[in-house]
Design a protein around this motif. Structure first.
Motif, PDB file in Angstrom:
ATOM      1  N   GLU A   1       0.382   8.706   6.637  1.00 32.28           N
ATOM      2  CA  GLU A   1       1.124   9.178   5.638  1.00 32.28           C
ATOM      3  C   GLU A   1       2.581   8.175   5.702  1.00 32.28           C
ATOM      4  N   ARG A   2       2.862   7.668   6.889  1.00 31.93           N
ATOM      5  CA  ARG A   2       4.154   7.012   7.097  1.00 31.93           C
ATOM      6  C   ARG A   2       3.923   5.593   6.338  1.00 31.93           C
ATOM      7  N   ILE A   3       2.482   4.979   6.294  1.00 35.66           N
ATOM      8  CA  ILE A   3       2.166   3.828   5.626  1.00 35.66           C
ATOM      9  C   ILE A   3       2.214   4.116   4.316  1.00 35.66           C
ATOM     10  N   LEU A   4       1.389   5.067   3.789  1.00 39.21           N
ATOM     11  CA  LEU A   4       1.415   5.250   2.302  1.00 39.21           C
ATOM     12  C   LEU A   4       2.966   5.525   1.805  1.00 39.21           C
ATOM     13  N   ALA A   5       3.937   6.071   2.436  1.00 38.86           N
ATOM     14  CA  ALA A   5       5.176   6.479   2.002  1.00 38.86           C
ATOM     15  C   ALA A   5       6.090   5.161   1.944  1.00 38.86           C
ATOM     16  N   GLU A   6       5.860   4.285   3.051  1.00 35.49           N
ATOM     17  CA  GLU A   6       6.529   2.975   2.927  1.00 35.49           C
ATOM     18  C   GLU A   6       6.232   2.091   1.712  1.00 35.49           C
ATOM     19  N   ALA A   7       4.454   2.144   1.667  1.00 32.86           N
ATOM     20  CA  ALA A   7       4.155   1.175   0.479  1.00 32.86           C
ATOM     21  C   ALA A   7       4.761   2.037  -0.801  1.00 32.86           C
ATOM     22  N   ASP A   8       4.851   3.127  -0.930  1.00 34.55           N
ATOM     23  CA  ASP A   8       5.222   3.792  -2.260  1.00 34.55           C
ATOM     24  C   ASP A   8       6.745   3.414  -2.468  1.00 34.55           C
ATOM     25  N   ARG A   9       7.427   3.338  -1.391  1.00 31.98           N
ATOM     26  CA  ARG A   9       8.989   2.916  -1.200  1.00 31.98           C
ATOM     27  C   ARG A   9       9.257   1.447  -1.924  1.00 31.98           C
ATOM     28  N   LEU A  10       8.370   0.718  -1.283  1.00 32.13           N
ATOM     29  CA  LEU A  10       8.394  -0.884  -1.684  1.00 32.13           C
ATOM     30  C   LEU A  10       7.786  -1.218  -2.944  1.00 32.13           C
ATOM     31  N   GLY A  11       7.102  -0.147  -3.590  1.00 27.45           N
ATOM     32  CA  GLY A  11       6.427  -0.363  -4.847  1.00 27.45           C
ATOM     33  C   GLY A  11       5.166  -1.249  -4.628  1.00 27.45           C
ATOM     34  N   TYR A  12       4.506  -0.814  -3.536  1.00 27.00           N
ATOM     35  CA  TYR A  12       2.971  -1.628  -3.218  1.00 27.00           C
ATOM     36  C   TYR A  12       1.951  -0.543  -3.820  1.00 27.00           C
ATOM     37  N   ARG A  13       1.030  -1.137  -4.664  1.00 25.02           N
ATOM     38  CA  ARG A  13       0.353  -0.334  -5.281  1.00 25.02           C
ATOM     39  C   ARG A  13      -1.195  -0.430  -4.937  1.00 25.02           C
ATOM     40  N   GLY A  14      -1.254  -0.721  -3.673  1.00 25.71           N
ATOM     41  CA  GLY A  14      -2.666  -0.651  -2.887  1.00 25.71           C
ATOM     42  C   GLY A  14      -3.289  -2.048  -3.262  1.00 25.71           C
ATOM     43  N   PRO A  15      -4.485  -2.067  -2.335  1.00 24.10           N
ATOM     44  CA  PRO A  15      -5.370  -3.319  -2.139  1.00 24.10           C
ATOM     45  C   PRO A  15      -5.823  -3.800  -3.508  1.00 24.10           C
ATOM     46  N   ASP A  16      -5.748  -5.037  -3.742  1.00 21.55           N
ATOM     47  CA  ASP A  16      -6.435  -5.705  -4.995  1.00 21.55           C
ATOM     48  C   ASP A  16      -8.137  -5.219  -4.911  1.00 21.55           C
ATOM     49  N   PRO A  17      -8.537  -4.612  -6.056  1.00 26.30           N
ATOM     50  CA  PRO A  17      -9.961  -4.500  -5.854  1.00 26.30           C
ATOM     51  C   PRO A  17     -10.715  -5.622  -6.039  1.00 26.30           C
TER      52      PRO A  17
END
Length: 362
Positions: free
Chosen positions: A50-66
């Motif tokens: 949850e902490r990783i996903l929250a930080e990724a969302d705050r930074l605007g990271y949209r997930g790994p490139d498929p």
């Protein structure tokens, strides 16, 4: 403010430019840990994920490139289905739809998708398709798309087409099935018999096919079925040279209707028709009705496929049954199975319904 944020996460760009490493730097964790949050959540505690996903969302990271994930895993999660017909045919033809359903059933079970590669796409789409392997429903001799598939070095299975060294195969004994259909008609006393054939070559030609045209057939399935018809009719003393063979192109009920109407309007109309598919047989049934020729009293018709419409036609269609859905299932199962070459040949059976009867006067 933007510059400061970029520095804090290691110089990455917001949005699409951010990388998994940027998120890992911001949280002071490994890249593998961030990757697990997306790809293997069972490897992390719920709080850490949850902490990783929250930080990724705050930074605007949209997930790994498929695409990048595909190369790192060496697995796409999809198979390519290469086939001989337009895309609309694969979605609407009753027999082809059953085959595709069989493929879909196994793909759903194992959690992979299907990339459809129809006729007309050349080799380009085969070359660049992101897939883990190919099912080639291709029966044209020397199909360059199958050559391209083999050149990619991925697992592959040919369905219904010519056998090739080093590649698995799924199909039926088309020759034996066709011979059974022909023997059924001669056993009923028919000797004036015509054949409604699907195209022999991919050139769009329709009409009577002489012996030279038949011998030059490039479609493996049709070539085998013609050979089977010839063998079966020979058991009743019917000379193949006396059997009209008519190509129905473009393939389908409409072209079969026209071909059958022409045959039935002749001075010595046939008392029986061998149709290379149920779709062609259904076109012939319609032509007989329009011409005022009763089936089976004045004309017997045998199809090939035993697709669902065969049992619902009026009269019900005598036809050669083949397990379309099982062929689709077997193709995918061979694709994901051992890497050694395997061959699966399913049996055919003659299903006798109301469209055939003894020749009048026999």
């Amino acid at each position: 403010m933007v510059d400061e944020e970029r520095k804090r996460v290691g110089g990455g760009r917001p949005g699409r430019g951010l990388t998994l490493a940027d998120v890992a730097n911001a949280l002071q964790v490994s890249k593998a840990t961030v990757s697990n949050a997306y790809n293997r959540p069972d490897q992390l505690s719920a709080q850490l994920r949850e902490r990783i996903l929250a930080e990724a969302d705050r930074l605007g990271y949209r997930g790994p490139d498929p695409i990048a994930a595909t190369f790192s895993r060496r697995r796409v999660g999809a198979i390519g289905l290469v086939f001989d017909d337009p895309l609309t045919f694969a979605l609407t033809d009753p027999a082809e739809a059953l085959f595709t359903t069989g493929i879909g059933e196994v793909c759903e079970r194992i959690g992979v998708g299907v990339v459809l590669i129809p006729r007309g796409t050349g080799t380009e789409l085969v070359e660049r398709a992101l897939v883990d392997g190919f099912v080639c429903h291709c029966d044209v001799d020397g199909d360059v798309r199958v050559d391209t598939v083999m050149g990619r070095g991925l697992p592959a299975v040919v369905v219904d087409g010519p056998l090739r060294p080093g590649i698995s195969h799924v199909g039926i004994d088309d020759r034996k099935g066709a011979a059974t259909a022909a023997r059924h008609l001669v056993g009923l006393g028919h000797w004036r018999i015509a054949v409604l054939a699907s195209p022999l070559r991919p050139d769009g030609r329709a009409g009577r096919a002489d012996l030279a045209r038949q011998q030059a057939a490039q479609h493996h399935v049709m070539r085998e079925r013609l050979a089977g018809y010839r063998e079966g009719l020979a058991t009743g003393g019917v000379a193949w040279a006396d059997v009209p063979v008519v190509e129905c192109a473009p393939y389908g009920r409409e072209s079969a209707y026209r071909a059958a109407a022409d045959l039935l309007g002749g001075a010595e109309r046939p008392t029986a028709l061998l149709a290379a598919s149920d779709e062609l047989a259904l076109g012939a049934l319609r032509a007989a009705a329009v011409c005022g020729i009763s089936v089976p009293e004045q004309l017997s018709i045998v199809g090939f496929d035993d697709a669902p419409p065969a049992a619902w036609s009026d009269p019900g269609l005598t036809t050669v049954h083949q397990p379309h859905r099982d062929k689709g299932r077997a193709a995918v199962e061979q694709l994901i199975g051992p890497t050694s070459q395997t061959t699966t040949t399913f049996p055919t059976t003659l299903v006798v319904r109301g469209s055939t009867a003894p020749r009048a006067g026999s």
